[in-house]
Scaffold this motif. Sequence first.
Motif, PDB file in Angstrom:
ATOM      1  N   TRP A  88       5.625  23.875  15.315  1.00  0.00           N
ATOM      2  CA  TRP A  88       6.069  24.499  14.057  1.00  0.00           C
ATOM      3  C   TRP A  88       5.390  24.131  12.835  1.00  0.00           C
ATOM      4  CZ3 TRP A  88      11.655  26.586  12.776  1.00  0.00           C
ATOM      5  CH2 TRP A  88      12.527  27.797  14.849  1.00  0.00           C
ATOM      6  N   MET A  89       4.633  22.795  12.690  1.00  0.00           N
ATOM      7  CA  MET A  89       4.076  21.737  11.729  1.00  0.00           C
ATOM      8  C   MET A  89       5.313  20.942  10.394  1.00  0.00           C
ATOM      9  SD  MET A  89       0.838  23.460  10.877  1.00  0.00           S
ATOM     10  CE  MET A  89       0.141  23.001   9.299  1.00  0.00           C
ATOM     11  N   VAL A  90       6.651  21.213  11.163  1.00  0.00           N
ATOM     12  CA  VAL A  90       7.626  20.402  10.087  1.00  0.00           C
ATOM     13  C   VAL A  90       7.353  19.337   9.250  1.00  0.00           C
ATOM     14  CG1 VAL A  90       9.907  19.132  10.297  1.00  0.00           C
ATOM     15  CG2 VAL A  90       9.596  21.153  11.866  1.00  0.00           C
ATOM     16  N   ASP A  91       6.605  18.688  10.163  1.00  0.00           N
ATOM     17  CA  ASP A  91       6.298  17.137   9.516  1.00  0.00           C
ATOM     18  C   ASP A  91       5.409  17.397   7.973  1.00  0.00           C
ATOM     19  OD1 ASP A  91       4.132  17.739  11.159  1.00  0.00           O
ATOM     20  OD2 ASP A  91       3.950  15.621  11.211  1.00  0.00           O
ATOM     21  N   GLU A  92       4.565  18.619   8.444  1.00  0.00           N
ATOM     22  CA  GLU A  92       3.864  18.955   7.484  1.00  0.00           C
ATOM     23  C   GLU A  92       4.486  19.401   6.478  1.00  0.00           C
ATOM     24  OE1 GLU A  92       0.641  18.616  10.650  1.00  0.00           O
ATOM     25  OE2 GLU A  92       2.816  19.255  10.592  1.00  0.00           O
ATOM     26  N   VAL A  93       4.911  20.670   6.359  1.00  0.00           N
ATOM     27  CA  VAL A  93       5.553  21.345   6.044  1.00  0.00           C
ATOM     28  C   VAL A  93       6.436  20.938   4.368  1.00  0.00           C
ATOM     29  CG1 VAL A  93       7.415  23.459   5.656  1.00  0.00           C
ATOM     30  CG2 VAL A  93       5.162  23.555   6.782  1.00  0.00           C
ATOM     31  N   VAL A  94       7.158  20.009   5.310  1.00  0.00           N
ATOM     32  CA  VAL A  94       8.651  19.117   4.526  1.00  0.00           C
ATOM     33  C   VAL A  94       8.097  18.189   3.848  1.00  0.00           C
ATOM     34  CG1 VAL A  94      10.401  17.307   4.925  1.00  0.00           C
ATOM     35  CG2 VAL A  94      10.197  19.328   6.449  1.00  0.00           C
ATOM     36  N   SER A  95       6.688  18.153   4.652  1.00  0.00           N
ATOM     37  CA  SER A  95       6.308  16.346   3.343  1.00  0.00           C
ATOM     38  C   SER A  95       5.110  17.697   2.152  1.00  0.00           C
ATOM     39  CB  SER A  95       4.798  15.981   3.704  1.00  0.00           C
ATOM     40  OG  SER A  95       5.217  15.051   5.546  1.00  0.00           O
ATOM     41  N   LYS A  96       5.100  18.221   2.503  1.00  0.00           N
ATOM     42  CA  LYS A  96       4.703  19.295   1.435  1.00  0.00           C
ATOM     43  C   LYS A  96       5.646  19.729   0.493  1.00  0.00           C
ATOM     44  CE  LYS A  96       1.408  23.526   0.469  1.00  0.00           C
ATOM     45  NZ  LYS A  96       2.065  24.504  -0.686  1.00  0.00           N
ATOM     46  N   LEU A  97       6.470  20.151   0.648  1.00  0.00           N
ATOM     47  CA  LEU A  97       7.278  20.638  -0.079  1.00  0.00           C
ATOM     48  C   LEU A  97       8.082  19.013  -1.540  1.00  0.00           C
ATOM     49  CD1 LEU A  97      10.125  22.917   2.085  1.00  0.00           C
ATOM     50  CD2 LEU A  97       8.195  22.979   0.258  1.00  0.00           C
ATOM     51  N   ASN A  98       8.412  17.999   0.116  1.00  0.00           N
ATOM     52  CA  ASN A  98       8.381  16.836  -1.194  1.00  0.00           C
ATOM     53  C   ASN A  98       7.118  16.447  -2.151  1.00  0.00           C
ATOM     54  OD1 ASN A  98      11.444  16.053   0.000  1.00  0.00           O
ATOM     55  ND2 ASN A  98       9.937  15.112   2.042  1.00  0.00           N
ATOM     56  N   ALA A  99       6.232  16.805  -1.455  1.00  0.00           N
ATOM     57  CA  ALA A  99       5.363  16.822  -2.535  1.00  0.00           C
ATOM     58  C   ALA A  99       4.970  17.151  -3.679  1.00  0.00           C
ATOM     59  CB  ALA A  99       3.677  16.399  -2.254  1.00  0.00           C
ATOM     60  N   GLU A 100       5.823  18.438  -3.807  1.00  0.00           N
ATOM     61  CA  GLU A 100       5.427  19.330  -4.676  1.00  0.00           C
ATOM     62  C   GLU A 100       7.094  19.289  -5.612  1.00  0.00           C
ATOM     63  OE1 GLU A 100       4.717  23.398  -2.610  1.00  0.00           O
ATOM     64  OE2 GLU A 100       3.116  22.764  -2.637  1.00  0.00           O
ATOM     65  N   ASN A 101       8.178  18.307  -5.342  1.00  0.00           N
ATOM     66  CA  ASN A 101       9.492  18.188  -4.993  1.00  0.00           C
ATOM     67  C   ASN A 101      10.265  19.556  -5.726  1.00  0.00           C
ATOM     68  OD1 ASN A 101      11.397  16.415  -6.918  1.00  0.00           O
ATOM     69  ND2 ASN A 101      10.708  17.257  -9.188  1.00  0.00           N
ATOM     70  N   LYS A 102      10.172  19.785  -4.516  1.00  0.00           N
ATOM     71  CA  LYS A 102      10.695  21.321  -4.916  1.00  0.00           C
ATOM     72  C   LYS A 102      11.998  20.977  -3.465  1.00  0.00           C
ATOM     73  CE  LYS A 102       6.741  24.653  -5.021  1.00  0.00           C
ATOM     74  NZ  LYS A 102       6.345  25.437  -4.059  1.00  0.00           N
ATOM     75  N   ILE A 103      12.373  19.822  -2.663  1.00  0.00           N
ATOM     76  CA  ILE A 103      13.434  19.967  -2.168  1.00  0.00           C
ATOM     77  C   ILE A 103      13.996  18.655  -2.300  1.00  0.00           C
ATOM     78  CG2 ILE A 103      12.853  21.452   0.318  1.00  0.00           C
ATOM     79  CD1 ILE A 103      11.983  19.265   1.661  1.00  0.00           C
ATOM     80  N   GLU A 104      14.979  18.800  -1.739  1.00  0.00           N
ATOM     81  CA  GLU A 104      15.493  17.194  -2.016  1.00  0.00           C
ATOM     82  C   GLU A 104      14.831  15.620  -1.041  1.00  0.00           C
ATOM     83  OE1 GLU A 104      19.472  18.059  -0.237  1.00  0.00           O
ATOM     84  OE2 GLU A 104      20.434  19.482  -1.846  1.00  0.00           O
ATOM     85  N   ASP A 105      15.444  14.864  -1.015  1.00  0.00           N
ATOM     86  CA  ASP A 105      14.597  13.850   0.432  1.00  0.00           C
ATOM     87  C   ASP A 105      15.445  13.904   1.625  1.00  0.00           C
ATOM     88  OD1 ASP A 105      13.099  12.589  -1.534  1.00  0.00           O
ATOM     89  OD2 ASP A 105      14.802  11.559  -2.466  1.00  0.00           O
ATOM     90  N   MET A 106      14.542  14.523   2.750  1.00  0.00           N
ATOM     91  CA  MET A 106      15.253  14.850   3.437  1.00  0.00           C
ATOM     92  C   MET A 106      14.876  13.899   4.782  1.00  0.00           C
ATOM     93  SD  MET A 106      13.883  18.551   4.655  1.00  0.00           S
ATOM     94  CE  MET A 106      15.062  18.665   5.914  1.00  0.00           C
ATOM     95  N   ILE A 107      15.599  14.355   5.990  1.00  0.00           N
ATOM     96  CA  ILE A 107      14.721  13.235   7.258  1.00  0.00           C
ATOM     97  C   ILE A 107      15.341  15.188   8.045  1.00  0.00           C
ATOM     98  CG2 ILE A 107      15.284  10.891   6.888  1.00  0.00           C
ATOM     99  CD1 ILE A 107      17.499  11.259   9.330  1.00  0.00           C
ATOM    100  N   VAL A 108      14.389  14.428   9.070  1.00  0.00           N
ATOM    101  CA  VAL A 108      14.501  15.464  10.355  1.00  0.00           C
ATOM    102  C   VAL A 108      14.971  15.151  11.732  1.00  0.00           C
ATOM    103  CG1 VAL A 108      13.319  18.199  11.561  1.00  0.00           C
ATOM    104  CG2 VAL A 108      13.037  17.437   9.283  1.00  0.00           C
TER     105      VAL A 108
END
Length: 312
Positions: A88-108
């Motif tokens: 799924w590349m969850v780590d890459e996708v969440v990291s990218k969304l974080n870097a773009e400031n699109k999502i709340e801080d989160m863990i999986v």
Amino acid sequence: MKKIVLLFLITTFSFAQSKIESHQIVDKEKFAGIIHRIDSFPTKFIVPRTVDIWLPSNYAEDKKYSVLYMQDGQMLFDSSSTWNKQEWMVDEVVSKLNAENKIEDMIVVAIWNIKNLRHGDLFPKKPLLQLSKDKIEFIYVEAQKLNYNLKIEDINSDNYLKFIVKELKPYIDKKYSVYTDAKHTAIMGSSMGGLISMYAICEYPKVFGKAACLSTHWVGFRDFENNPIPESFFAYMEKNLPNPKDHKIYFDYGTETLDASYLKYEYRIDEVLQSKGYTTENYKNLKFEGENHSEASWQKRINIPIEFMFGK
């Protein structure tokens, strides 16, 4: 680029006086962020299994994080170790969304499946039990024709959810700097993982405020003529979907391979959710033309449910 250092740590958790051993994986070529791996999470409800906890690379104890619980954890981060070499590349996708400031801080929190138990762990039990004995017997006969030998006593989804809610979540809440309320807690999965995620938000609406269900396996097994399983799920949802004022739920589906068998049921999702007061603000039911039933397809679009659930 992702890099690696491998450390070991042991954490003591009060559940069953158990010591939970985890491998902390930091900066690996394979990973964006940090993964704490618990090889065999102690539990009295289900067969113990591996749990991975993914943290962003800038994780800090002085701020709070939302939590996303995900099914089929071994398929999420590392294609080199999966059976089909997809992830799924969850780590890459969440990291990218974080870097773009699109999502709340989160863990999986990624819960691994056990192959021969997966169907029984993830098949919602209560919808099946509301069917007549004749229909249940019919389902078993048809399932056996498809090489499924699952009996009612093998369906362990209620205990699987108890494992998450009563054992895993308390550990995460204590060990990590996370919000513990439903508003900041979501659950997500695909196929059978989509079914159990739907079941989780219905059974535990005070625990999970959001659910994402990709390529939800409405047919239960493989599709067969006069299959009563899909309508059992829809009837259950009509009775048990949580209040749309403080919950969000996401569904989607492709049009190829196994996903093609869901197409005839997708209008029912809209009917059920809209009848319960859900609107485009708090639910999605999206079609992805040409996409199939695979990690490669889900990977292309997981940013959409993640932003829907955790977007700023």
